[in-house]
Structures are given as C-alpha cells and as structure tokens.
Write a protein that holds these residues in place. Structure first.
Motif, PDB file in Angstrom:
ATOM      1  N   UNK A 323       0.900  -1.250   0.054  1.00 17.82           N
ATOM      2  CA  UNK A 323      -0.042   0.008  -0.076  1.00 17.82           C
ATOM      3  C   UNK A 323       0.942   1.163   0.081  1.00 17.82           C
ATOM      4  N   UNK A 324       1.950   1.214   0.659  1.00 17.40           N
ATOM      5  CA  UNK A 324       2.834   2.447   0.842  1.00 17.40           C
ATOM      6  C   UNK A 324       3.863   2.598  -0.376  1.00 17.40           C
ATOM      7  N   UNK A 325       3.363   2.786  -1.491  1.00 15.17           N
ATOM      8  CA  UNK A 325       4.033   2.967  -2.582  1.00 15.17           C
ATOM      9  C   UNK A 325       3.684   4.506  -3.417  1.00 15.17           C
ATOM     10  N   UNK A 329      -2.456   7.595  -2.982  1.00 13.12           N
ATOM     11  CA  UNK A 329      -2.856   8.498  -1.915  1.00 13.12           C
ATOM     12  C   UNK A 329      -2.156   8.049  -0.698  1.00 13.12           C
ATOM     13  N   UNK A 330      -1.762   6.699  -0.557  1.00 12.77           N
ATOM     14  CA  UNK A 330      -0.983   6.520   0.984  1.00 12.77           C
ATOM     15  C   UNK A 330       0.671   7.165   0.651  1.00 12.77           C
ATOM     16  N   UNK A 381      -0.303   7.094   7.241  1.00  8.46           N
ATOM     17  CA  UNK A 381       0.489   6.199   6.986  1.00  8.46           C
ATOM     18  C   UNK A 381       0.080   4.608   7.467  1.00  8.46           C
ATOM     19  N   UNK A 382      -0.578   4.682   8.698  1.00 10.75           N
ATOM     20  CA  UNK A 382      -1.110   3.469   9.353  1.00 10.75           C
ATOM     21  C   UNK A 382      -2.243   2.590   8.408  1.00 10.75           C
ATOM     22  N   UNK A 435      12.259   9.457   3.201  1.00 11.43           N
ATOM     23  CA  UNK A 435      11.177   8.354   2.859  1.00 11.43           C
ATOM     24  C   UNK A 435      10.818   7.416   4.173  1.00 11.43           C
ATOM     25  N   UNK A 436       9.599   6.755   3.922  1.00 14.24           N
ATOM     26  CA  UNK A 436       9.235   6.011   5.145  1.00 14.24           C
ATOM     27  C   UNK A 436       9.859   4.416   4.722  1.00 14.24           C
TER      28      UNK A 436
END
Length: 502
Positions: A323-325, A329-330, A381-382, A435-436
């Motif tokens: 999802x975190x790409x 929107x994430x 983010x979560x 970056x995360x």
C-alpha cells in the motif's frame, strides 16, 4: 456531573436507562441495570497480542457472583494471549472497566459486555499490555505539556459478496457513491448503529474509492469515521468497531477485511488517525488568528522525527508495504501540509473561514460567530494491521517528543510542503524529503534506532520493543514486494495469509 445533552440522544442502552454518561458508571449502576433489564450474562473482552478482542462469558448465578466478578474480575492465561509471557508464571487478572459497558447487540441471551484491563500477580497494571501502554503514553503527554491528547480513527474496510450483476459501480470511483451503485450502504449504516450502541462516537460513514468486481465477486470499500475523544477511549472504540463490523458481516453472509492491500492496482485500506490537543476543554490546534498554532506544529515536528519508526506500530505485516508505494494516496515521504493528500501528515480543512456558511444557505438563520473546535491533524500511513492501542500510544509519544525538541518549529518549517510532491514539476522538492520504510525489516531497524524515545518515561517496556522488532524482522521481506509484483500467485498467497489481520 452528567449533562442532559450527553444522554438525551445517546444510543448506548445503559446510558439511556441509567440516565448518566458512561464515564460515570459505577458497579452499582451495572448491577441495577442487570436486575432491572433482566440481563442473564456478562461478557469480558480484552485485546491480546494479535490486536483482536478475546471474550470470557459469565452466566449470572446469583447476586453474590455478579458482585464478585464485577469487583474482583477473573484469572486468565496470559501465555495464551501474549507470546512474551512465560507459561510458568502466566496467570493474569482481568478487571472490567465499567465505563465501557454496553448491551451486546448480537447476543440472543440478554448480555452486558465490558472491556477489561490486565493486572499482574501483585495487583499492578500489566506493564506490557497494549491498553496500559496507551494509558502511560497519554499520562506522559500530559505530564510534559500540561495538555490532553485526543484521537479518532478513519476505519476503512472492504465488504465482499457475490455480484448480482445490476447497477455496476465505476471501477475505483466509489467515493461517497449512493445506492444502488453502492451495494453495501445499508450494511454500513447498520454497523454504525451497532457501534453507537457499544458507545462509539461516530462522525459519519460513506462508501470509499475502492470498488471492483473479480471472479463474479464484488469488492466494495467503505469507511466509518469517528469523533475525537480521549485517546484511550478512541482505541476502545476502534477495536469494538472492528468487532461489530466482522460480526455483522458474518451474520449477513459478507466477508470483511481491514487488510492494507488485497490486490494490485486497486485502492488499499488505511487507518488514518486524527489528533488534537486540548487544554481545559479548549482545542489548542489553532491560534487566536485561526491559523495552525505553535502547539500543533510542535506535535507535527515530533511525528516528522519519528515517522519512520511509527510504521513499526502502524504497518505490521508485508502487505502493508504494498500500500505504501509512490504515486498513490498512501504516503511514502516524510512531510506535512495543508489539505494535501500526497503528504504523510495532513492538516484538514478546519472551519477557519470567518463566515457563517449556514446563514448563507439558510436565509432565515441569523448569522453568528461560532466556536471552532474541529481542527485536527491527520497521519495517513497506518493501516488495519495495527494494534490500535500501540499505534495511538506511539503517536502520543511522537507528539510529546515534539515538545521536547528545542528546534521543533524549525523541523516543522523544513518538512512543510504545499504541492503535490509526486508531480514531475515538483521532483526537486521530493528529493529533499526522507522516505518511509519499504518493508517490515526496515521498519524494525528504524524502531531500533529510535527505541529510546518510545521507552522514555517508561511508556514502552524494552521487552515490548524487542518483541516488535523480532516479529517484524522475522518476515524477512526486504525483497518481497519486488518479487510479488511479477508473481501473481505469491501476491495472492500473501493477501490470503494476512486477509484477517488486526
């Protein structure tokens, strides 16, 4: 003293029948309700290490037994609930929190259910229990700032059922769609009603972006958003909401998932957390000019400093990082901004316009100056894999940390962006941002680097952090995303494995 406004339209049957706010419930109130409403069973529920609620049932034998379980609780096997508790010394006490009492909307037998807290053999709160960690985090925030930490969640989930073939929704265009193009509005509103009966303070519900049909099956994304309350209460409401949604889904023959990603190319489900800081009942997020206050910017600075480590609490299995790409929107970069959905921490529109909009569209209304208490900040983010108690505790630590930093306002200024960072013309801005993490292993490393901040003031025990790091590293997922992108079968296996996370 309970205000009549708190009870008049409340959906919790105990609040209505007892005529007092849930926070004021006593043991004698619970007993009175049990007797007057002919309640036959008491349920204790409590979150374990997997983030899901566990249940202990009591049939009420007589008054003495009812008083006993309400006042002294019961023993449970802690080693079956938490991996870090040894079987040789595993007994824990669970004690009900009366303020969480509600009439179970699913039980055929008349039942009152309450959430519980864990205590050790010496009668002290269990240091490592998620609920107590959140309590310590909120207390530490108050000790440092003199203010109180409030939170609320946006709970996203997919409802899955056979496709009827009628009124097909537009793929990935389900945001706020109405029936009949949105198929599960009635289900969502029933969920909202049941959650309110458990004491949940709901803001609103709606269909979300994600909707698609695959193999004659409808996948429709929905969201239920809550109102800001004390952070401990916010976590209670979220775990109960998940319990309600899953139970009602099972009852109606629907499958439910809070998983962060269930297929490529379609919207994933997040668990956005909004926060606000209160003092003496006043929202401190805006200053006298209705602009974002220094208080809010210090809290944001703390989240900017700890954002990479916060993923260890909010993104806890490999599918979180599908999802975190970039370019969705994430979020993937550590920055914040106003009304900007490409950033990690967003400052939503906050009713700061100096106008009575209601009077404009309702000419018979007299324009007036209205108090503003709605401003929050939102971290995006979560996802649903999070243990909500630990996630909100980590956010309380991060916001507190912002007040402990001498250069907090500089950090906030340097991480602020007011553009869509994923557009080509903003590439230079993007290059300047950290970056995360991109996998669970990286998340574990970032947590280990900053663990001293989470452990400060005794909020997170070292053993708790050790356990989190070990679990994240055990996924060995540093190359998993790249492999799954070219291997649909691997992607399907991962989705199936973590489908019911959280």
């Amino acid at each position: 003293m309970t205000d009549l406004k708190e009870t008049l339209l409340n959906k919790n049957d105990l609040v209505l029948k007892l005529g007092k706010a849930a926070r004021d419930f006593t043991r004698h109130d619970i007993i009175r309700y049990v007797v007057e409403e002919k309640i036959e069973m008491i349920n204790f529920m409590y979150p374990a290490e997997d983030g899901r609620l566990k249940t202990l049932n009591f049939i009420i034998n007589d008054m003495a037994y009812l008083e006993s379980i309400l006042s002294t609780g019961e023993r449970v096997d802690g080693s079956s609930l938490f991996s870090y508790i040894e079987a040789s010394s595993s007994d824990l006490y669970v004690l009900p929190r009366y303020r969480t009492a509600f009439r179970d909307p699913f039980a055929e037998i008349p039942t009152v259910t309450m959430l519980c807290s864990f205590f050790d053999k010496d009668g002290n709160p269990l240091e490592s229990s998620p609920e107590h960690i959140l309590d310590k985090a909120c207390q530490a925030f108050h000790d440092v700032t003199g203010m109180d930490f409030q939170a609320m969640g946006e709970l996203e989930f997919y409802v899955i059922a056979p496709d009827t073939g009628s009124f097909p929704a537009t793929d990935q265009r389900g945001y706020h769609e109405s029936a009949p193009f949105a198929k599960f509005n009635e289900f969502r509103t029933r969920c909202m009603s049941y959650i309110a009966q458990t004491g949940g303070r709901i803001k609103y519900g709606h269909s979300e972006v994600g909707n698609f049909t695959l193999d004659s099956t409808i996948y429709e994304q929905n969201e239920i958003e809550f109102l800001p309350v004390d952070a401990r209460e916010a976590a209670d409401q979220l775990v109960l909401a998940k319990w309600v949604i899953r139970n009602l889904g099972a009852q109606m023959g629907y499958n439910i998932t809070f998983a962060p990603k269930i297929t490529t190319g379609k919207a994933g489900s997040g668990l956005h957390i909004h926060m606000r800081i209160m003092k003496d009942g006043h929202n401190m997020m805006l200053d006298e000019n209705l602009e974002l206050s220094a208080t809010a910017r210090k809290a944001i600075a703390g989240m900017m400093e700890l954002a990479d480590a916060i993923t260890a609490f909010g993104n806890t299995n490999p599918t979180s990082y599908f999802r975190l790409v970039p370019h969705q929107e994430a979020p993937t970069n550590i920055c914040w901004g106003d009304r900007n959905r490409s950033v990690l921490v967003r400052v939503p529109l906050g009713w700061t316009a100096k106008a009575d909009m209601s009077a404009v569209v309702n000419p018979r209304e007299v324009a007036e100056t209205l108090p503003n208490d709605k401003q929050t900040v939102e971290i995006r983010s979560a996802d649903g894999s999070a243990d909500v108690y630990l996630l909100i505790a980590a956010l309380a630590v991060a916001c507190r940390h912002g007040f402990e930093l001498e250069n907090a306002l500089d950090i906030a200024a340097n991480t602020y962006v007011n553009v869509n960072i994923h557009k080509a013309e903003n590439a230079d801005t993007l290059k300047k941002l950290s970056c995360l993490p991109t996998c669970c292993e990286q998340s574990a490393e970032r947590l280990n680097d900053k663990r001293h901040i989470f452990q400060s003031r005794g909020v997170f025990a070292p053993a708790t952090i050790d356990g989190m790091i070990a679990r994240l590293k055990a996924y060995n997922d540093s190359e998993l995303i790249a492999r799954a992108k070219t291997d649909p079968e691997l992607m399907r296996q991962l989705v199936d494995k973590y489908f019911y996370c959280g």
